[in-house]
Motif scaffolding. Structure first.
Motif, PDB file in Angstrom:
ATOM      1  N   LEU A 146     -17.987  25.287 -67.925  1.00  0.00           N
ATOM      2  CA  LEU A 146     -17.598  23.839 -67.376  1.00  0.00           C
ATOM      3  C   LEU A 146     -16.195  23.508 -67.564  1.00  0.00           C
ATOM      4  N   ARG A 147     -15.581  24.162 -68.341  1.00  0.00           N
ATOM      5  CA  ARG A 147     -14.098  23.794 -68.543  1.00  0.00           C
ATOM      6  C   ARG A 147     -13.201  24.453 -67.373  1.00  0.00           C
ATOM      7  N   GLY A 148     -13.579  25.177 -66.660  1.00  0.00           N
ATOM      8  CA  GLY A 148     -12.741  25.505 -65.565  1.00  0.00           C
ATOM      9  C   GLY A 148     -12.947  24.722 -64.275  1.00  0.00           C
ATOM     10  N   PRO A 149     -11.774  24.387 -63.427  1.00  0.00           N
ATOM     11  CA  PRO A 149     -11.789  23.390 -62.449  1.00  0.00           C
ATOM     12  C   PRO A 149     -12.464  24.191 -61.029  1.00  0.00           C
ATOM     13  N   GLY A 150     -12.981  25.333 -61.150  1.00  0.00           N
ATOM     14  CA  GLY A 150     -13.448  26.012 -59.726  1.00  0.00           C
ATOM     15  C   GLY A 150     -14.969  25.876 -59.662  1.00  0.00           C
ATOM     16  N   LEU A 151     -15.748  25.033 -60.339  1.00  0.00           N
ATOM     17  CA  LEU A 151     -17.058  25.132 -60.130  1.00  0.00           C
ATOM     18  C   LEU A 151     -17.712  24.382 -58.965  1.00  0.00           C
ATOM     19  N   LEU A 152     -16.967  23.617 -58.375  1.00  0.00           N
ATOM     20  CA  LEU A 152     -17.382  23.169 -56.928  1.00  0.00           C
ATOM     21  C   LEU A 152     -16.020  23.304 -56.089  1.00  0.00           C
ATOM     22  N   ASP A 153     -16.432  23.832 -54.828  1.00  0.00           N
ATOM     23  CA  ASP A 153     -15.465  23.865 -53.730  1.00  0.00           C
ATOM     24  C   ASP A 153     -14.779  22.682 -53.328  1.00  0.00           C
ATOM     25  N   ALA A 154     -13.462  22.365 -53.332  1.00  0.00           N
ATOM     26  CA  ALA A 154     -12.922  21.205 -53.240  1.00  0.00           C
ATOM     27  C   ALA A 154     -13.164  20.766 -51.520  1.00  0.00           C
ATOM     28  N   GLN A 155     -13.021  21.616 -50.737  1.00  0.00           N
ATOM     29  CA  GLN A 155     -13.220  21.561 -49.155  1.00  0.00           C
ATOM     30  C   GLN A 155     -14.569  21.453 -48.588  1.00  0.00           C
ATOM     31  N   HIS A 156     -15.713  21.899 -49.629  1.00  0.00           N
ATOM     32  CA  HIS A 156     -17.042  21.704 -49.029  1.00  0.00           C
ATOM     33  C   HIS A 156     -17.856  21.233 -50.410  1.00  0.00           C
ATOM     34  N   ARG A 157     -17.660  20.211 -50.705  1.00  0.00           N
ATOM     35  CA  ARG A 157     -18.130  19.611 -51.962  1.00  0.00           C
ATOM     36  C   ARG A 157     -19.732  19.627 -52.134  1.00  0.00           C
ATOM     37  N   THR A 158     -20.134  18.847 -50.801  1.00  0.00           N
ATOM     38  CA  THR A 158     -21.770  18.781 -50.557  1.00  0.00           C
ATOM     39  C   THR A 158     -22.527  20.275 -50.681  1.00  0.00           C
ATOM     40  N   GLU A 159     -22.026  21.145 -49.868  1.00  0.00           N
ATOM     41  CA  GLU A 159     -22.480  22.453 -49.783  1.00  0.00           C
ATOM     42  C   GLU A 159     -22.469  23.218 -51.071  1.00  0.00           C
ATOM     43  N   SER A 160     -21.384  23.081 -51.756  1.00  0.00           N
ATOM     44  CA  SER A 160     -21.133  23.637 -52.983  1.00  0.00           C
ATOM     45  C   SER A 160     -21.912  23.196 -54.108  1.00  0.00           C
ATOM     46  N   ALA A 161     -22.138  21.914 -54.036  1.00  0.00           N
ATOM     47  CA  ALA A 161     -23.041  21.270 -55.148  1.00  0.00           C
ATOM     48  C   ALA A 161     -24.472  21.720 -54.837  1.00  0.00           C
ATOM     49  N   VAL A 162     -24.810  21.753 -53.496  1.00  0.00           N
ATOM     50  CA  VAL A 162     -26.328  22.160 -53.182  1.00  0.00           C
ATOM     51  C   VAL A 162     -26.622  23.775 -53.765  1.00  0.00           C
ATOM     52  N   LEU A 163     -25.463  24.533 -53.524  1.00  0.00           N
ATOM     53  CA  LEU A 163     -25.826  26.013 -53.881  1.00  0.00           C
ATOM     54  C   LEU A 163     -25.691  25.866 -55.556  1.00  0.00           C
ATOM     55  N   LEU A 164     -24.851  24.911 -56.083  1.00  0.00           N
ATOM     56  CA  LEU A 164     -24.872  25.118 -57.661  1.00  0.00           C
ATOM     57  C   LEU A 164     -26.106  24.558 -58.092  1.00  0.00           C
ATOM     58  N   GLY A 165     -26.741  23.523 -57.406  1.00  0.00           N
ATOM     59  CA  GLY A 165     -28.252  23.152 -57.950  1.00  0.00           C
ATOM     60  C   GLY A 165     -29.184  24.246 -57.779  1.00  0.00           C
ATOM     61  N   ALA A 166     -29.091  25.079 -56.631  1.00  0.00           N
ATOM     62  CA  ALA A 166     -29.991  26.239 -56.451  1.00  0.00           C
ATOM     63  C   ALA A 166     -29.904  27.138 -57.513  1.00  0.00           C
ATOM     64  N   GLU A 167     -28.490  27.560 -57.648  1.00  0.00           N
ATOM     65  CA  GLU A 167     -28.223  28.342 -58.742  1.00  0.00           C
ATOM     66  C   GLU A 167     -28.924  28.127 -60.020  1.00  0.00           C
ATOM     67  N   LEU A 168     -28.572  26.579 -60.280  1.00  0.00           N
ATOM     68  CA  LEU A 168     -28.961  26.415 -61.670  1.00  0.00           C
ATOM     69  C   LEU A 168     -30.778  26.357 -61.804  1.00  0.00           C
ATOM     70  N   LEU A 169     -31.577  25.996 -60.604  1.00  0.00           N
ATOM     71  CA  LEU A 169     -32.841  25.990 -60.412  1.00  0.00           C
ATOM     72  C   LEU A 169     -33.310  27.670 -60.534  1.00  0.00           C
ATOM     73  N   ILE A 170     -32.665  28.466 -60.028  1.00  0.00           N
ATOM     74  CA  ILE A 170     -33.125  30.098 -60.052  1.00  0.00           C
ATOM     75  C   ILE A 170     -32.871  30.421 -61.584  1.00  0.00           C
ATOM     76  N   GLY A 171     -31.754  29.792 -62.293  1.00  0.00           N
ATOM     77  CA  GLY A 171     -31.644  30.209 -63.712  1.00  0.00           C
ATOM     78  C   GLY A 171     -32.683  29.741 -64.431  1.00  0.00           C
ATOM     79  N   LEU A 172     -33.211  28.322 -64.115  1.00  0.00           N
ATOM     80  CA  LEU A 172     -34.143  27.782 -64.997  1.00  0.00           C
ATOM     81  C   LEU A 172     -35.368  28.717 -64.637  1.00  0.00           C
ATOM     82  N   ALA A 173     -35.879  28.833 -63.398  1.00  0.00           N
ATOM     83  CA  ALA A 173     -36.972  29.573 -63.228  1.00  0.00           C
ATOM     84  C   ALA A 173     -36.954  30.990 -63.794  1.00  0.00           C
ATOM     85  N   THR A 174     -35.897  31.783 -63.767  1.00  0.00           N
ATOM     86  CA  THR A 174     -35.669  33.238 -64.259  1.00  0.00           C
ATOM     87  C   THR A 174     -35.935  32.938 -65.792  1.00  0.00           C
TER      88      THR A 174
END
Length: 174
Positions: free
Chosen positions: A45-73
């Motif tokens: 979380l300390r780095g600035p590159g967690l979300l893509d600045a030009q594709h915020r919505t798509e990047s946030a959806v991908l991050l959410g899916a990544e976290l759900l996969i991590g939770l399920a795994t």
């Protein structure tokens, strides 16, 4: 941190965890089982590159899916891990072949998610993967500690009245 350093941390932590999971290990419910996942999340979380600045919505959806996969795994990994209590009341754990299947499925889903993001033109930083790994480890550790506490408490209740001598968990040959 740079993407290369994050990638090296991810590979090192994943290799350490995967190798250690197939050896019988004591589950210590009293130690700080949450500390490593929290440190990994802080690094992610300390780095600035967690979300893509030009594709915020798509990047946030991908991050959410990544976290759900991590939770399920993490949950799948914890529930496919064998837990038992020795006669002295100490809980032990060891991953099974089903745990390997959970890991393979989790990795395949992450690769598919990365491919989807690449096809959409979303810049994906390793921080998202590091954050998902921390979620996986946190969920797995929490469930294992919970399961170990229930196994050890039921093992203590299963002793007979007046039985102060621990019984062996195996059948001795005569």
């Amino acid at each position: 941190m740079s993407g290369l350093v994050n990638a090296l941390v991810i590979v090192a932590v994943a290799a350490l965890v995967i190798v250690r999971q197939f050896r019988a290990r004591q589950v210590d419910a009293d130690r700080r089982w949450w500390l490593l996942p929290v440190i990994l999340a802080a690094v992610a979380l300390r780095g600035p590159g967690l979300l893509d600045a030009q594709h915020r919505t798509e990047s946030a959806v991908l991050l959410g899916a990544e976290l759900l996969i991590g939770l399920a795994t993490g949950a799948g990994w914890a529930w496919t891990t064998r837990i038992w209590a020795e006669a002295d009341g100490v809980a032990w754990s060891k991953s099974t072949k089903a745990s390997v299947a959970v890991w393979i499925l989790g990795i395949a889903l992450r690769v598919g998610l990365f491919a989807l993001g690449a096809s959409l033109g979303v810049h994906q930083d390793s921080s998202a993967l590091l954050l998902a790994l921390s979620v996986t480890l946190l969920v797995r550790s929490g469930i294992l500690v919970w399961r170990a506490r229930s196994v050890t408490s039921s093992a203590r209740r299963a002793t007979a009245y007046g039985d102060g001598v621990p019984r062996p968990m195996w059948k001795e040959r005569v």
